[in-house]
Design an enzyme around this catalytic site. Sequence first.
Site, PDB file in Angstrom:
ATOM      1  N   THR A  25      81.240   9.145 -39.309  1.00 24.13           N
ATOM      2  CA  THR A  25      79.890   9.399 -38.808  1.00 24.13           C
ATOM      3  C   THR A  25      79.629   8.522 -37.595  1.00 24.13           C
ATOM      4  O   THR A  25      79.812   7.307 -37.665  1.00 24.13           O
ATOM      5  CB  THR A  25      78.851   9.114 -39.915  1.00 24.13           C
ATOM      6  OG1 THR A  25      78.971  10.113 -40.915  1.00 24.13           O
ATOM      7  CG2 THR A  25      77.429   9.128 -39.369  1.00 24.13           C
ATOM      8  N   GLN A  98      84.510  18.900 -41.427  1.00 25.25           N
ATOM      9  CA  GLN A  98      84.113  18.511 -42.775  1.00 25.25           C
ATOM     10  C   GLN A  98      82.735  19.080 -43.127  1.00 25.25           C
ATOM     11  O   GLN A  98      81.740  18.803 -42.440  1.00 25.25           O
ATOM     12  CB  GLN A  98      84.098  16.992 -42.932  1.00 25.25           C
ATOM     13  CG  GLN A  98      84.037  16.612 -44.407  1.00 25.25           C
ATOM     14  CD  GLN A  98      83.751  15.161 -44.651  1.00 25.25           C
ATOM     15  OE1 GLN A  98      82.843  14.593 -44.041  1.00 25.25           O
ATOM     16  NE2 GLN A  98      84.491  14.537 -45.546  1.00 25.25           N
ATOM     17  N   HIS A 174      83.541  18.285 -48.435  1.00 24.46           N
ATOM     18  CA  HIS A 174      83.222  16.878 -48.725  1.00 24.46           C
ATOM     19  C   HIS A 174      82.729  16.743 -50.171  1.00 24.46           C
ATOM     20  O   HIS A 174      81.581  17.041 -50.474  1.00 24.46           O
ATOM     21  CB  HIS A 174      82.139  16.405 -47.746  1.00 24.46           C
ATOM     22  CG  HIS A 174      81.960  14.913 -47.681  1.00 24.46           C
ATOM     23  ND1 HIS A 174      82.458  14.049 -48.631  1.00 24.46           N
ATOM     24  CD2 HIS A 174      81.324  14.129 -46.775  1.00 24.46           C
ATOM     25  CE1 HIS A 174      82.137  12.794 -48.301  1.00 24.46           C
ATOM     26  NE2 HIS A 174      81.451  12.825 -47.176  1.00 24.46           N
ATOM     27  N   ASN A 177      81.983  10.255 -51.775  1.00 22.67           N
ATOM     28  CA  ASN A 177      80.983   9.313 -51.252  1.00 22.67           C
ATOM     29  C   ASN A 177      79.553   9.509 -51.734  1.00 22.67           C
ATOM     30  O   ASN A 177      78.604   9.154 -51.029  1.00 22.67           O
ATOM     31  CB  ASN A 177      81.006   9.318 -49.718  1.00 22.67           C
ATOM     32  CG  ASN A 177      82.188   8.510 -49.196  1.00 22.67           C
ATOM     33  OD1 ASN A 177      82.750   7.695 -49.926  1.00 22.67           O
ATOM     34  ND2 ASN A 177      82.566   8.743 -47.950  1.00 22.67           N
ATOM     35  N   TYR A 179      77.708  12.150 -52.203  1.00 20.67           N
ATOM     36  CA  TYR A 179      76.877  13.249 -51.676  1.00 20.67           C
ATOM     37  C   TYR A 179      76.808  14.383 -52.703  1.00 20.67           C
ATOM     38  O   TYR A 179      77.277  14.229 -53.832  1.00 20.67           O
ATOM     39  CB  TYR A 179      77.401  13.672 -50.292  1.00 20.67           C
ATOM     40  CG  TYR A 179      77.291  12.515 -49.303  1.00 20.67           C
ATOM     41  CD1 TYR A 179      76.034  11.999 -48.976  1.00 20.67           C
ATOM     42  CD2 TYR A 179      78.411  11.898 -48.777  1.00 20.67           C
ATOM     43  CE1 TYR A 179      75.913  10.909 -48.125  1.00 20.67           C
ATOM     44  CE2 TYR A 179      78.293  10.802 -47.927  1.00 20.67           C
ATOM     45  CZ  TYR A 179      77.040  10.307 -47.602  1.00 20.67           C
ATOM     46  OH  TYR A 179      76.911   9.225 -46.773  1.00 20.67           O
ATOM     47  N   ARG A 226      87.849  16.510 -49.977  1.00 25.89           N
ATOM     48  CA  ARG A 226      87.850  15.039 -49.969  1.00 25.89           C
ATOM     49  C   ARG A 226      87.121  14.511 -51.197  1.00 25.89           C
ATOM     50  O   ARG A 226      86.007  14.945 -51.506  1.00 25.89           O
ATOM     51  CB  ARG A 226      87.188  14.494 -48.703  1.00 25.89           C
ATOM     52  CG  ARG A 226      87.509  12.998 -48.501  1.00 25.89           C
ATOM     53  CD  ARG A 226      86.979  12.480 -47.188  1.00 25.89           C
ATOM     54  NE  ARG A 226      87.730  11.310 -46.737  1.00 25.89           N
ATOM     55  CZ  ARG A 226      87.175  10.261 -46.120  1.00 25.89           C
ATOM     56  NH1 ARG A 226      85.892  10.236 -45.863  1.00 25.89           N
ATOM     57  NH2 ARG A 226      87.915   9.247 -45.748  1.00 25.89           N
ATOM     58  N   ASN A 234      76.883   4.673 -52.214  1.00 24.00           N
ATOM     59  CA  ASN A 234      75.765   5.598 -52.424  1.00 24.00           C
ATOM     60  C   ASN A 234      75.366   5.716 -53.890  1.00 24.00           C
ATOM     61  O   ASN A 234      74.926   6.776 -54.345  1.00 24.00           O
ATOM     62  CB  ASN A 234      76.056   6.986 -51.824  1.00 24.00           C
ATOM     63  CG  ASN A 234      75.785   7.014 -50.334  1.00 24.00           C
ATOM     64  OD1 ASN A 234      74.907   6.306 -49.826  1.00 24.00           O
ATOM     65  ND2 ASN A 234      76.539   7.835 -49.610  1.00 24.00           N
ATOM     66  N   GLY A 317      90.492   5.426 -40.547  1.00 28.14           N
ATOM     67  CA  GLY A 317      89.136   5.561 -40.045  1.00 28.14           C
ATOM     68  C   GLY A 317      88.846   4.584 -38.942  1.00 28.14           C
ATOM     69  O   GLY A 317      88.968   4.888 -37.755  1.00 28.14           O
ATOM     70  N   ARG A 318      88.478   3.365 -39.348  1.00 29.45           N
ATOM     71  CA  ARG A 318      88.027   2.363 -38.393  1.00 29.45           C
ATOM     72  C   ARG A 318      89.018   2.156 -37.246  1.00 29.45           C
ATOM     73  O   ARG A 318      88.602   1.999 -36.089  1.00 29.45           O
ATOM     74  CB  ARG A 318      87.790   1.039 -39.112  1.00 29.45           C
ATOM     75  CG  ARG A 318      86.716   1.142 -40.187  1.00 29.45           C
ATOM     76  CD  ARG A 318      86.963   0.131 -41.288  1.00 29.45           C
ATOM     77  NE  ARG A 318      87.164  -1.173 -40.717  1.00 29.45           N
ATOM     78  CZ  ARG A 318      86.172  -2.025 -40.441  1.00 29.45           C
ATOM     79  NH1 ARG A 318      84.938  -1.705 -40.755  1.00 29.45           N
ATOM     80  NH2 ARG A 318      86.417  -3.182 -39.895  1.00 29.45           N
TER      81      ARG A 318
HETATM   82  C1  PHB Z   1      77.400   7.861 -43.284  1.00 35.12           C
HETATM   83  O1  PHB Z   1      76.845   8.535 -42.420  1.00 35.12           O
HETATM   84  O2  PHB Z   1      77.083   6.704 -43.514  1.00 35.12           O
HETATM   85  C2  PHB Z   1      78.475   8.477 -44.052  1.00 35.12           C
HETATM   86  C3  PHB Z   1      78.711   9.828 -43.929  1.00 35.12           C
HETATM   87  C4  PHB Z   1      79.705  10.421 -44.663  1.00 35.12           C
HETATM   88  C5  PHB Z   1      80.445   9.649 -45.534  1.00 35.12           C
HETATM   89  C6  PHB Z   1      80.225   8.317 -45.641  1.00 35.12           C
HETATM   90  C7  PHB Z   1      79.227   7.721 -44.915  1.00 35.12           C
HETATM   91  O3  PHB Z   1      81.375  10.233 -46.279  1.00 35.12           O
END
Ligand code: PHB
Length: 361
Positions: A25, A98, A174, A177, A179, A226, A234, A317-318
């Site tokens: 994101t 995604q 997705h 995380n 959601y 995923r 979360n 990612g990072r």
């Molecule tokens: C976020 O926007 O913080 C975010 C979005 C999707 C994710 C994890 C974090 O899977």
Amino acid sequence: MTKLFEKGTLGIIDVNNRVFMAPLTRSRANLDGTQHEMAIKYYSQRASAGLIIVEATQISPQGQGYLKTPGIYNTQHAEAWKKVTNAVHANGGKIVLQLWHVGRISHTSLLPEGKPPVAPSAIQATADTFTAKGVENASEPRALDIDEIKPIMDEYVQAAKLAMDAGFDGVEVHGANGYLLNQFISTNTNVRDDQYGGSIENRSRLLLEVVDAVSNEVGHNKVGVRLSPTSRFNDIHDEQIEETYSYIYSELGKRNLAYLHVIERSPEYETPDKDKDEDIVRKLRNGFSGNYIANGDYDKASASKVLEEGAFAVAFGRLFISNPDLAERLEKDAELLEPNHNTFYGGDEKGYSDYPTLAST
Ligand code: PHB
């Protein structure tokens, strides 16, 4: 030797290497969910990843939980994304979208008519959202009525269709995380007493129905999923992680999908029993029959090892934020740049499309 730089085929997606870009994101889309032009450069700079999984993209206005995240629910959204996929393909890359619905992780100020977020059950999350005022706690959600579920599935299908129109090579559902789909799976967020709550089969039902509906639209070999079995990010927690995810992995394995992508750990959100979680993650991974993408704090050595153990690829990612040519840097054992946290979310080109490649330095 490492398999990180070997070509391969994921479903029907041919990839040049096993260094994948994880969804990130970046909160730079326009307020109406149209992806910003800046994203064209940002993603095309990263086209040497074996596969780019773009940032989480909401399938409907109700599916949004943070300001300035992109959407995929109308033709303008698809047209803006098309410029991104064209640019990535022109640079030889592969790119999937995604599909995201945040469920209860949202705020009334972000939602149509200021109405509450929706969730399997009316249980408020202790979790951040990002609104026009900055960071705010997620609003109290309302429980979805049983006949509201099919229309959400239809939104996933419509979004997947738009993603194909936009030129994506596939879609990733997705389910991670904390959601919406994860909220249905987990015991702390789902106390329903209909066919979407209670047993493991019932809690997993929506994820599998969405996967089947989307597969029916775009083809099972273009669909990834995923998951984050052990993550508590979360405010999510399942009381039967191993049993729940054994069932889900087994069901997904039967479906010949492009891949399963798993967040195995997160250095930022450590769980109470790390060793136990690592065991569960490994056991589940070893039991999965399809293409598996591992994600979570990997470096070159640990990534090479997990590929030896049977994973198809590793998603970073990072490191992809600050190293657009990460695959090349890993291959050459070149220096890796550290990302600047202050520019992760929102803003302009700074900290987005201005990290240098080796070739440019
Ligand atoms: C976020 O926007 O913080 C975010 C979005 C999707 C994710 C994890 C974090 O899977």
